[in-house]
Design a protein around this motif. Structure first.
Motif, PDB file in Angstrom:
ATOM      1  N   LEU A 405       0.670  -0.784   0.024  1.00 14.70           N
ATOM      2  CA  LEU A 405      -0.350  -0.318   0.035  1.00 14.70           C
ATOM      3  C   LEU A 405       0.939   0.655   0.119  1.00 14.70           C
ATOM      4  O   LEU A 405       0.773   2.092  -0.888  1.00 14.70           O
ATOM      5  N   GLU A 406       1.769   1.570   0.603  1.00 15.19           N
ATOM      6  CA  GLU A 406       2.505   2.188   1.236  1.00 15.19           C
ATOM      7  C   GLU A 406       3.315   2.722  -0.523  1.00 15.19           C
ATOM      8  O   GLU A 406       3.533   4.039  -1.346  1.00 15.19           O
ATOM      9  N   PHE A 407       3.819   1.426  -1.447  1.00 14.42           N
ATOM     10  CA  PHE A 407       5.337   1.644  -2.137  1.00 14.42           C
ATOM     11  C   PHE A 407       4.197   2.396  -3.288  1.00 14.42           C
ATOM     12  O   PHE A 407       4.465   3.106  -4.323  1.00 14.42           O
ATOM     13  N   ALA A 408       2.572   1.388  -3.153  1.00 12.14           N
ATOM     14  CA  ALA A 408       1.778   1.972  -4.993  1.00 12.14           C
ATOM     15  C   ALA A 408       0.976   3.367  -4.200  1.00 12.14           C
ATOM     16  O   ALA A 408       1.005   3.872  -5.129  1.00 12.14           O
ATOM     17  N   VAL A 409       1.090   4.522  -2.811  1.00 14.47           N
ATOM     18  CA  VAL A 409       0.496   5.282  -2.913  1.00 14.47           C
ATOM     19  C   VAL A 409       2.152   6.503  -3.009  1.00 14.47           C
ATOM     20  O   VAL A 409       1.636   7.600  -3.796  1.00 14.47           O
ATOM     21  N   PHE A 410       2.911   5.848  -2.417  1.00 10.11           N
ATOM     22  CA  PHE A 410       3.881   6.378  -2.779  1.00 10.11           C
ATOM     23  C   PHE A 410       4.546   7.096  -4.255  1.00 10.11           C
ATOM     24  O   PHE A 410       5.018   8.399  -4.779  1.00 10.11           O
ATOM     25  N   PHE A 411       4.429   5.448  -5.549  1.00 11.85           N
ATOM     26  CA  PHE A 411       4.892   5.896  -6.333  1.00 11.85           C
ATOM     27  C   PHE A 411       3.884   6.722  -7.308  1.00 11.85           C
ATOM     28  O   PHE A 411       4.062   7.564  -8.616  1.00 11.85           O
ATOM     29  N   HIS A 412       2.365   6.483  -6.524  1.00 15.28           N
ATOM     30  CA  HIS A 412       1.329   7.431  -7.360  1.00 15.28           C
ATOM     31  C   HIS A 412       1.281   9.283  -7.847  1.00 15.28           C
ATOM     32  O   HIS A 412       1.967   9.155  -8.626  1.00 15.28           O
ATOM     33  N   HIS A 413       2.129   8.963  -6.869  1.00 15.92           N
ATOM     34  CA  HIS A 413       2.057  10.918  -6.872  1.00 15.92           C
ATOM     35  C   HIS A 413       4.032  11.160  -7.224  1.00 15.92           C
ATOM     36  O   HIS A 413       3.718  11.803  -6.992  1.00 15.92           O
ATOM     37  N   LEU A 414       4.575  10.573  -7.330  1.00 15.88           N
ATOM     38  CA  LEU A 414       5.926  10.711  -7.490  1.00 15.88           C
ATOM     39  C   LEU A 414       5.465  10.586  -8.976  1.00 15.88           C
ATOM     40  O   LEU A 414       6.433  10.943  -9.327  1.00 15.88           O
ATOM     41  N   ILE A 415       5.202   9.749  -9.712  1.00 11.35           N
ATOM     42  CA  ILE A 415       5.326   9.676 -10.950  1.00 11.35           C
ATOM     43  C   ILE A 415       4.420  10.168 -11.635  1.00 11.35           C
ATOM     44  O   ILE A 415       4.458  10.932 -12.948  1.00 11.35           O
ATOM     45  N   THR A 416       3.231  10.767 -10.991  1.00 15.20           N
ATOM     46  CA  THR A 416       2.212  12.249 -11.343  1.00 15.20           C
ATOM     47  C   THR A 416       2.785  13.575 -11.384  1.00 15.20           C
ATOM     48  O   THR A 416       2.129  14.014 -11.536  1.00 15.20           O
ATOM     49  N   ASN A 417       3.833  13.428 -10.591  1.00 16.66           N
ATOM     50  CA  ASN A 417       4.210  14.895 -10.732  1.00 16.66           C
ATOM     51  C   ASN A 417       6.054  14.764 -10.778  1.00 16.66           C
ATOM     52  O   ASN A 417       5.667  16.038 -10.975  1.00 16.66           O
ATOM     53  N   TYR A 418       6.606  14.065 -10.551  1.00 17.18           N
ATOM     54  CA  TYR A 418       7.879  14.094 -10.729  1.00 17.18           C
ATOM     55  C   TYR A 418       8.554  13.265 -12.321  1.00 17.18           C
ATOM     56  O   TYR A 418       7.803  12.240 -12.666  1.00 17.18           O
ATOM     57  N   ARG A 419       9.686  14.395 -13.093  1.00 17.70           N
ATOM     58  CA  ARG A 419      10.662  12.914 -13.789  1.00 17.70           C
ATOM     59  C   ARG A 419      11.604  13.342 -12.762  1.00 17.70           C
ATOM     60  O   ARG A 419      12.157  14.170 -12.173  1.00 17.70           O
ATOM     61  N   TRP A 420      12.977  12.271 -12.386  1.00 18.16           N
ATOM     62  CA  TRP A 420      14.068  12.602 -12.258  1.00 18.16           C
ATOM     63  C   TRP A 420      15.009  11.602 -12.573  1.00 18.16           C
ATOM     64  O   TRP A 420      15.207  11.057 -13.565  1.00 18.16           O
ATOM     65  N   GLU A 421      15.992  12.256 -12.666  1.00 18.69           N
ATOM     66  CA  GLU A 421      17.731  11.299 -12.625  1.00 18.69           C
ATOM     67  C   GLU A 421      18.482  12.000 -11.814  1.00 18.69           C
ATOM     68  O   GLU A 421      18.247  12.573 -10.583  1.00 18.69           O
ATOM     69  N   LEU A 422      19.507  10.842 -12.112  1.00 19.34           N
ATOM     70  CA  LEU A 422      20.644  10.257 -10.897  1.00 19.34           C
ATOM     71  C   LEU A 422      21.429  11.057 -11.029  1.00 19.34           C
ATOM     72  O   LEU A 422      22.157  11.899 -12.487  1.00 19.34           O
ATOM     73  N   VAL A 423      21.597  12.350 -10.119  1.00 20.48           N
ATOM     74  CA  VAL A 423      22.869  13.737 -10.292  1.00 20.48           C
ATOM     75  C   VAL A 423      24.340  12.917 -10.133  1.00 20.48           C
ATOM     76  O   VAL A 423      25.450  13.150 -10.931  1.00 20.48           O
ATOM     77  N   GLU A 424      24.214  11.259  -9.895  1.00 21.58           N
ATOM     78  CA  GLU A 424      26.036  11.125  -9.702  1.00 21.58           C
ATOM     79  C   GLU A 424      26.197   9.614  -9.217  1.00 21.58           C
ATOM     80  O   GLU A 424      25.181   9.481  -9.348  1.00 21.58           O
ATOM     81  N   PRO A 425      26.877   9.182 -10.474  1.00 19.23           N
ATOM     82  CA  PRO A 425      25.972   7.606 -10.311  1.00 19.23           C
ATOM     83  C   PRO A 425      26.773   6.680  -8.640  1.00 19.23           C
ATOM     84  O   PRO A 425      27.624   7.027  -8.137  1.00 19.23           O
ATOM     85  N   ASP A 426      25.589   6.098  -8.757  1.00 17.77           N
ATOM     86  CA  ASP A 426      25.653   5.464  -7.324  1.00 17.77           C
ATOM     87  C   ASP A 426      25.111   4.260  -7.469  1.00 17.77           C
ATOM     88  O   ASP A 426      24.225   3.641  -8.519  1.00 17.77           O
ATOM     89  N   HIS A 427      25.355   3.890  -6.855  1.00 18.67           N
ATOM     90  CA  HIS A 427      24.401   1.406  -6.682  1.00 18.67           C
ATOM     91  C   HIS A 427      24.190   1.139  -5.690  1.00 18.67           C
ATOM     92  O   HIS A 427      24.554   1.532  -4.533  1.00 18.67           O
ATOM     93  N   PRO A 428      23.063   0.119  -5.477  1.00 20.23           N
ATOM     94  CA  PRO A 428      23.054  -0.708  -4.447  1.00 20.23           C
ATOM     95  C   PRO A 428      23.952  -1.520  -3.508  1.00 20.23           C
ATOM     96  O   PRO A 428      24.327  -2.408  -4.456  1.00 20.23           O
ATOM     97  N   ILE A 429      24.431  -1.263  -2.514  1.00 21.77           N
ATOM     98  CA  ILE A 429      25.335  -2.494  -2.105  1.00 21.77           C
ATOM     99  C   ILE A 429      24.521  -2.617  -0.645  1.00 21.77           C
ATOM    100  O   ILE A 429      24.079  -2.254   0.018  1.00 21.77           O
ATOM    101  N   ASN A 430      24.759  -4.323  -0.445  1.00 19.45           N
ATOM    102  CA  ASN A 430      24.811  -5.578   0.739  1.00 19.45           C
ATOM    103  C   ASN A 430      25.725  -5.235   2.250  1.00 19.45           C
ATOM    104  O   ASN A 430      26.515  -5.364   1.434  1.00 19.45           O
ATOM    105  N   ARG A 431      25.541  -4.660   3.050  1.00 23.14           N
ATOM    106  CA  ARG A 431      26.768  -4.430   3.595  1.00 23.14           C
ATOM    107  C   ARG A 431      25.956  -4.397   5.832  1.00 23.14           C
ATOM    108  O   ARG A 431      25.999  -3.887   6.180  1.00 23.14           O
TER     109      ARG A 431
END
Length: 449
Positions: A405-431
């Motif tokens: 539910l949280e994901f769906a609501v957040f993303f609904h508002h995100l994609i209806t209001n914004y587009r985005w791009e990474l400022v600099e390269p970043d990657h998910p790390i498991n630590r």
């Protein structure tokens, strides 16, 4: 001088050594004639192979620890992790058996050092009727009817406030913002605390310290992540204790303005003690915050402003699979368990490596590729027995629907209001928990209309 330093080091490490020696892995004695465990390596005395296991690696991978040992010993092998003799499985069928054979073959098996942080009444340490009771409290609290009637409006309000603030910022840290969103929702749901106020922000800072030490080496001296985590636990429980006391007084006075949160729900529907209530709420605070914040951050990273894949639940599943937020689960063998040519001896810890299943090319085509379309079914989201992000069996995550539910609501508002791009390269790390080393900064573009 060197001798003095050794003495000081041993003195500092003594509590840690005692903690390891008291753990089940070192106190368990083998029964005469008991079967041998699968092949493997126990590593160093006391710490075993824990340091190698905790080594950082890219999140969309299983890491060198598993790669090297699977190559040498096969898909099921023995190690020594967190002071416990542990059978590690990267086999999908065995992992499914571990998840589904609760009590019949396996019981709770998380490291004792971790349970000391979570508390003796935490749901992950409970079995049988105690576990059923705690789980039913959360499941009933998060029923489908309540998600729509009680939680939807609150989730919408918090997501709107967080995302609305982005218009003035231009560049935001996704790690910071998603944590703020998820914690705001869960603090309100558990303790009735309002998002974005001083009290809630202070509690979030304590929670961040608390969670950082959960899977750290249990070094029992000041300044370590584990020591700080125990201190943060005490501070968080003090807040819960005070809220509980205030709530009991208000309910006793017949007040009608009592918050509809998990604290009130527990007081009204159980006879839990203060300690039981604290451990239940603390565990739900962890589970209800961590997955939400990370799956949203991963989805933003993988999409990187591309709207083509924005069928939300496909993106949700694929972000969980590829990001490997739930890297593994741990159980304890309550009896000797035979699987193919392997025997898991009674008393051994058992680790089901879920990330190995999610990254298995025989189960998921091109597993290192972000492909939400793999979840497209004939009439909605494709289901797969190989998707284990929320566990399974009687320990299937009770908060899974709230996360969706949280994901769906957040993303609904995100994609209806914004587009985005990474400022600099970043990657998910498991630590060992998923994180972005640079905080995942994105540049925001507000959509017109």
């Amino acid at each position: 001088m060197l001798g003095f330093l050794v003495i000081v080091l041993l003195t500092l490490l003594l509590p840690t050594i005692l903690l390891f020696l008291s753990s089940s892995g070192w106190s368990h004695s083998r029964r005469r004639g008991a079967p041998s465990a699968p092949p493997g390596n126990t590593g160093w005395p006391l710490i075993g192979e824990t340091v190698a296991f905790l080594k950082s690696h890219p999140s969309p991978s299983i890491g060198d620890f598993l790669i090297q040992r699977v190559s040498r010993f096969g898909n099921v092998f023995t190690s020594n992790l967190f002071g416990q003799r542990t059978v590690v499985s990267t086999d999908v069928q065995l992992n499914r058996s571990i998840l589904l054979n609760e009590l019949r073959a396996f019981g709770p098996g998380w490291p004792r050092s971790m349970l000391r942080v979570l508390g003796r009444y935490t749901i992950v340490a409970q079995a049988g009727d105690d576990h059923k009771c705690s789980r039913s409290i959360i499941v009933n609290f998060l029923s489908s009817a309540r998600l729509q009637a009680v939680f939807l409006q609150g989730v919408d309000r918090v997501s709107t406030a967080i995302l609305g603030s982005w218009k003035e910022k231009g560049v935001v840290s996704v790690r910071v913002e998603t944590k703020k969103f998820a914690f705001g929702v869960i603090a309100k749901a558990i303790l009735g605390m309002e998002p974005n106020n001083t009290e809630t922000d202070k509690l979030q800072r304590e929670f961040d310290i608390f969670s950082q030490g959960l899977m750290s080496l249990p070094l029992m001296f000041p300044g370590t992540a584990y020591w700080n985590s125990l201190k943060a636990r005490s501070n968080i429980l003090n807040v819960i204790r005070q809220k509980r006391k205030e709530r009991i007084n208000r309910m006793r006075d017949g007040r009608t303005d009592v918050e509809d949160d998990l604290l009130t729900w527990t007081l009204e529907n159980t006879n839990f003690t203060e300690e039981q209530t604290g451990d239940l709420l603390l565990g739900f605070l962890l589970g209800g915050h961590d997955t939400t914040a990370k799956v949203i951050a991963l989805a933003i990273y993988y999409l990187d402003g591309c709207p083509k894949a924005l069928e939300q639940m496909r993106v949700f599943n694929e972000s969980l699979r590829l990001g490997n937020i739930a890297k593994y689960v741990q159980r304890m063998a309550v009896k000797d368990f035979q699987y193919k040519e392997h025997v898991i001896p009674q008393g051994f810890s058992v680790m089901a490596a879920l990330s190995a299943v999610h990254m298995d090319p025989s189960l998921f085509e091109d597993p290192k590729q972000f492909n939400p379309w793999r979840w497209k079914g004939p009439s909605g989201i494709k289901k797969s027995n190989n998707f284990m992000a929320f566990g399974g069996g009687s320990r299937l995550c009770p908060g899974a629907e709230l996360v969706k539910l949280e994901f769906a609501v957040f993303f609904h508002h995100l994609i209806t209001n914004y587009r985005w791009e990474l400022v600099e390269p970043d990657h998910p790390i498991n630590r060992p928990f998923v994180d972005f080393a640079g905080g995942l900064h994105i540049k925001i573009h507000t959509l017109k209309n």
